[in-house]
Design a protein around this motif. Structure first.
Motif, mmCIF file in Angstrom:
data_model
loop_
_atom_site.group_PDB
_atom_site.id
_atom_site.type_symbol
_atom_site.label_atom_id
_atom_site.label_comp_id
_atom_site.label_asym_id
_atom_site.label_seq_id
_atom_site.Cartn_x
_atom_site.Cartn_y
_atom_site.Cartn_z
ATOM 1 N N ALA A 199 -31.498 -12.241 -27.965
ATOM 2 C CA ALA A 199 -31.661 -11.095 -27.199
ATOM 3 C C ALA A 199 -32.534 -11.300 -25.717
ATOM 4 N N ALA A 200 -32.055 -12.330 -25.355
ATOM 5 C CA ALA A 200 -32.834 -13.048 -24.225
ATOM 6 C C ALA A 200 -32.216 -12.696 -22.966
ATOM 7 N N GLY A 201 -31.290 -11.912 -22.621
ATOM 8 C CA GLY A 201 -30.501 -11.463 -21.585
ATOM 9 C C GLY A 201 -31.110 -11.173 -20.443
ATOM 10 N N PHE A 202 -32.426 -10.927 -20.272
ATOM 11 C CA PHE A 202 -33.497 -10.808 -19.397
ATOM 12 C C PHE A 202 -34.413 -11.594 -19.137
ATOM 13 N N ALA A 203 -34.176 -12.710 -19.910
ATOM 14 C CA ALA A 203 -35.379 -13.648 -19.393
ATOM 15 C C ALA A 203 -34.911 -14.782 -18.296
ATOM 16 N N TYR A 204 -35.797 -14.582 -17.301
ATOM 17 C CA TYR A 204 -35.487 -15.297 -15.956
ATOM 18 C C TYR A 204 -36.792 -16.186 -15.699
ATOM 19 N N VAL A 205 -36.538 -17.177 -14.791
ATOM 20 C CA VAL A 205 -37.732 -18.055 -14.364
ATOM 21 C C VAL A 205 -39.089 -17.216 -13.910
ATOM 22 N N THR A 206 -38.489 -15.842 -13.553
ATOM 23 C CA THR A 206 -39.767 -15.178 -12.910
ATOM 24 C C THR A 206 -40.410 -14.469 -14.034
ATOM 25 N N ASN A 207 -40.070 -14.427 -15.356
ATOM 26 C CA ASN A 207 -40.864 -13.464 -16.037
ATOM 27 C C ASN A 207 -41.099 -14.174 -17.653
ATOM 28 N N THR A 208 -40.666 -15.474 -17.774
ATOM 29 C CA THR A 208 -40.705 -16.137 -19.090
ATOM 30 C C THR A 208 -41.764 -16.856 -19.179
ATOM 31 N N ASN A 209 -42.639 -16.746 -20.372
ATOM 32 C CA ASN A 209 -43.859 -17.334 -20.662
ATOM 33 C C ASN A 209 -44.030 -18.083 -21.855
ATOM 34 N N LEU A 210 -44.209 -19.430 -21.824
ATOM 35 C CA LEU A 210 -44.377 -20.178 -23.125
ATOM 36 C C LEU A 210 -45.625 -20.605 -23.309
ATOM 37 N N THR A 211 -46.082 -20.673 -24.788
ATOM 38 C CA THR A 211 -47.238 -21.015 -25.353
ATOM 39 C C THR A 211 -47.143 -21.906 -26.526
ATOM 40 N N LEU A 212 -47.976 -22.712 -26.827
ATOM 41 C CA LEU A 212 -48.286 -23.248 -28.156
ATOM 42 C C LEU A 212 -49.509 -22.826 -28.781
ATOM 43 N N THR A 213 -49.603 -22.553 -30.140
ATOM 44 C CA THR A 213 -50.856 -22.456 -30.953
ATOM 45 C C THR A 213 -50.440 -23.217 -32.344
ATOM 46 N N GLU A 214 -51.382 -23.045 -33.377
ATOM 47 C CA GLU A 214 -51.245 -24.187 -34.237
ATOM 48 C C GLU A 214 -49.921 -23.702 -34.907
ATOM 49 N N GLY A 215 -49.149 -24.828 -35.107
ATOM 50 C CA GLY A 215 -47.761 -24.658 -35.745
ATOM 51 C C GLY A 215 -46.824 -23.920 -35.232
ATOM 52 N N VAL A 216 -47.113 -23.158 -33.985
ATOM 53 C CA VAL A 216 -46.106 -22.195 -33.532
ATOM 54 C C VAL A 216 -45.824 -22.279 -31.982
ATOM 55 N N VAL A 217 -44.463 -22.248 -31.763
ATOM 56 C CA VAL A 217 -44.456 -22.006 -30.265
ATOM 57 C C VAL A 217 -43.813 -20.770 -29.989
ATOM 58 N N ALA A 218 -44.135 -20.021 -29.121
ATOM 59 C CA ALA A 218 -44.296 -18.785 -28.806
ATOM 60 C C ALA A 218 -43.760 -18.320 -27.353
ATOM 61 N N VAL A 219 -42.660 -17.526 -27.223
ATOM 62 C CA VAL A 219 -42.194 -17.098 -26.058
ATOM 63 C C VAL A 219 -42.250 -15.641 -25.532
ATOM 64 N N ALA A 220 -42.414 -15.132 -24.414
ATOM 65 C CA ALA A 220 -42.431 -13.718 -24.128
ATOM 66 C C ALA A 220 -41.636 -13.644 -22.648
ATOM 67 N N TRP A 221 -40.912 -12.491 -22.494
ATOM 68 C CA TRP A 221 -40.234 -12.336 -21.050
ATOM 69 C C TRP A 221 -40.232 -10.748 -20.933
ATOM 70 N N GLY A 222 -41.222 -10.282 -21.343
ATOM 71 C CA GLY A 222 -41.123 -8.716 -20.993
ATOM 72 C C GLY A 222 -40.359 -7.779 -21.715
ATOM 73 N N HIS A 223 -39.111 -8.401 -21.819
ATOM 74 C CA HIS A 223 -37.936 -7.395 -22.690
ATOM 75 C C HIS A 223 -37.905 -7.992 -24.075
ATOM 76 N N GLY A 224 -38.701 -8.824 -24.397
ATOM 77 C CA GLY A 224 -38.615 -9.261 -25.862
ATOM 78 C C GLY A 224 -39.644 -10.568 -25.883
ATOM 79 N N SER A 225 -39.701 -10.895 -27.085
ATOM 80 C CA SER A 225 -40.614 -12.103 -27.450
ATOM 81 C C SER A 225 -40.176 -12.951 -28.785
ATOM 82 N N VAL A 226 -40.292 -14.284 -28.966
ATOM 83 C CA VAL A 226 -39.734 -14.636 -30.363
ATOM 84 C C VAL A 226 -40.893 -15.677 -30.322
ATOM 85 N N ALA A 227 -41.192 -16.365 -31.728
ATOM 86 C CA ALA A 227 -41.884 -17.190 -32.231
ATOM 87 C C ALA A 227 -41.197 -18.435 -33.114
#
Length: 501
Positions: A199-227
């Motif tokens: 459901a990342a139809g509104f994820a663009y270069v202007t609002n997508t953020n990525l990070t790493l923590t222990e054992g997990v890759v997480a992404v948020a884009w304002g209209h949703g997030s996923v790990a």
């Protein structure tokens, strides 16, 4: 380049602002030769750390060596046998005839291990072997689309991730959408897994953020997030746009924090939440005061917020305890946090964790001052603040004509880049102990004269320190108008001419 929904974020107005920052600063050296000559000769009161401080660094290094592979790497730099630097890598970009200052080739993401320096370039990642006089690309990972988001974090065994925008036709409703996560090995360039964000139809270069923590890759884009699970790429949890409050971005490392925005602009209010990385469950919530327009997260553990309250620039640091309770507020009047200032202050490639003027260690937050142009005084300085009390806990001064920039923590010390003033004084990588106010020069080197201004500007260049080497990588590549077919420097690095101990 097809980044973003129409209209494209890369408009003339986006890049026209503050064009003066693209011009190399000209520093006049008259009247300062004697002072800088003393610097070049190593004269000064704060040069070598005590043996007890070195013992502490070695203890920290042993703790780092014991990290689990999926932990985000925390390394401690050792003192080299000689601070004399030698060139470790030097790589150039070609075929930039169409890439002007207003239409650059973007090069987001820079990472290093003990063997490889890697960087993102448009739609690929390239790895360069760290070896003097070795000038070949060790590997190239083709991504099949432009990079939309990166993270500074690397796992203890040398892995990281990017978010990619797959190519789509001009008429596609998903053109410009950034919905692919790629996890890869920095030492080999091998893609470990690739997953499509739901459901990342509104994820663009202007609002997508990525990070790493222990054992997990997480992404948020304002209209949703996923790990995702690092090992398998399996989706662990995700959120959608049905709630009133949305995950705007994450900060990773030793913990996972989320900036949560509630309500529509201009009346958006913010919260910062600590999340369980494996489940997405909220462990605590800190409500940010109304009137704050932007929230950045330079550190997840200890939790530190950089907020813009009634201003376009960051005005305060807010420190929290391990349960999300307020500890201290530090006014940044006179300081330059450099949050969200990359790419002419546009939110490209993820901005939530990007505060180039702030470094947070285990008990200290280090903030860079604004530039000082007064004659006969330091060009700037770095102040340490106790994260529990908010009180000042040390000050590291630059030198006239030689600005200093905080890079990252190394145990309980701070790594600092001090710009050069060639031919009088070299550039330097310095380790500072704020408890004793002692400094140790780790590397002395000279950046290429034609590129020194850009390479020394944290708004324009990634500066990465890892395993005794320092690397400089401009985030935007553009032709030289005087020689449009010439190669353009895109990465250079230095290591010690002597062996480390």
């Amino acid at each position: 380049m097809s980044f973003g929904p129409p209209p494209s974020p890369y408009t003339q107005s986006a890049v026209a602002a503050d064009q003066a920052r693209r011009r190399r600063r000209i520093r006049l050296l008259s009247g300062a030769v004697a002072v800088l000559l003393a610097v070049a000769l190593g004269v000064g009161g704060r040069l070598l750390l005590s043996s007890s401080a070195d013992d502490g660094a070695r203890a920290d290094d042993k703790a780092t060596a014991a990290q689990r592979p999926d932990e985000v790497r925390t390394t401690v730099e050792e003192i080299p046998a000689s601070p004399e630097g030698q060139q470790a890598i030097e790589h150039y970009a070609e075929h930039l005839e169409k890439n002007t200052d207003t239409n650059p080739r973007y090069a987001p993401g820079s990472w290093a291990t003990d063997k490889i320096f890697a960087r993102g370039v448009a739609d690929r990642v390239e790895g360069y072997r760290i070896k003097p006089h070795y000038d070949e690309t060790a590997w190239t990972l083709e991504l099949g689309g432009h990079i939309c988001a990166t993270s500074r974090h690397v796992t203890a065994d040398g892995r990281t991730a990017v978010v990619v925008q797959p190519p789509r036709s001009d008429g596609s409703p998903d053109r410009g959408v950034c919905d692919q996560v790629v996890f890869f090995d920095l030492n080999t360039g091998r893609k470990l897994w690739q997953e499509k964000m739901p459901a990342a139809g509104f994820a663009y270069v202007t609002n997508t953020n990525l990070t790493l923590t222990e054992g997990v890759v997480a992404v948020a884009w304002g209209h949703g997030s996923v790990a995702y699970d690092m090992k398998s790429g399996k989706r662990l949890w995700n959120t959608t746009t049905t709630a009133r409050c949305e995950d705007k971005g994450f900060a990773g490392g030793r913990a996972l924090l989320a900036v949560v925005g509630c309500g529509a602009a201009p009346d958006t209010t913010f919260e910062v939440q600590k999340l369980d990385p494996r489940t997405g469950r909220t462990e605590w919530t800190y409500k940010v005061a109304r009137g704050v327009d932007k929230v950045f997260l330079p550190s997840s553990d200890p939790p530190v917020l950089a907020v813009a309250a009634g201003d376009i620039e960051v005005t305060d640091l807010i420190t929290l305890d391990g349960r999300g309770r307020h500890l201290a507020t530090v006014s940044l009047n006179g300081y330059d946090a450099e949050c969200g200032t990359r790419y002419y202050s546009k939110p490209f490639f993820g901005v939530v964790e990007n505060c180039d003027g702030v470094v947070v260690g285990r008990t200290r937050a280090y903030v860079m001052s604004k530039e000082n142009i007064a004659s006969g005084q330091p060009s700037d300085w770095i102040v340490a603040f106790d994260t529990t009390t908010g009180r000042t806990a040390g000050k590291f001064e630059g030198r006239e004509f030689q600005r200093v920039y905080p890079l990252r923590a190394s145990g309980d010390d701070l790594l600092i880049y001090r710009a050069g003033a060639e031919p009088i004084a070299p550039a330097a990588l310095v380790r500072w102990n704020p408890r004793t106010d002692e400094e140790t020069p780790l590397l002395l080197f000279a950046l290429p004269e034609d590129d020194e201004g850009e390479l020394s500007d944290p708004q324009r260049t990634d500066v990465v320190v890892e395993h005794g080497s320092v690397f400089f990588a401009p985030r935007e590549l553009a032709r030289d108008d005087d020689a449009p077919k010439s190669k353009v420097l895109m990465a250079i690095g230095y290591t010690s001419a002597g062996l480390t101990h």
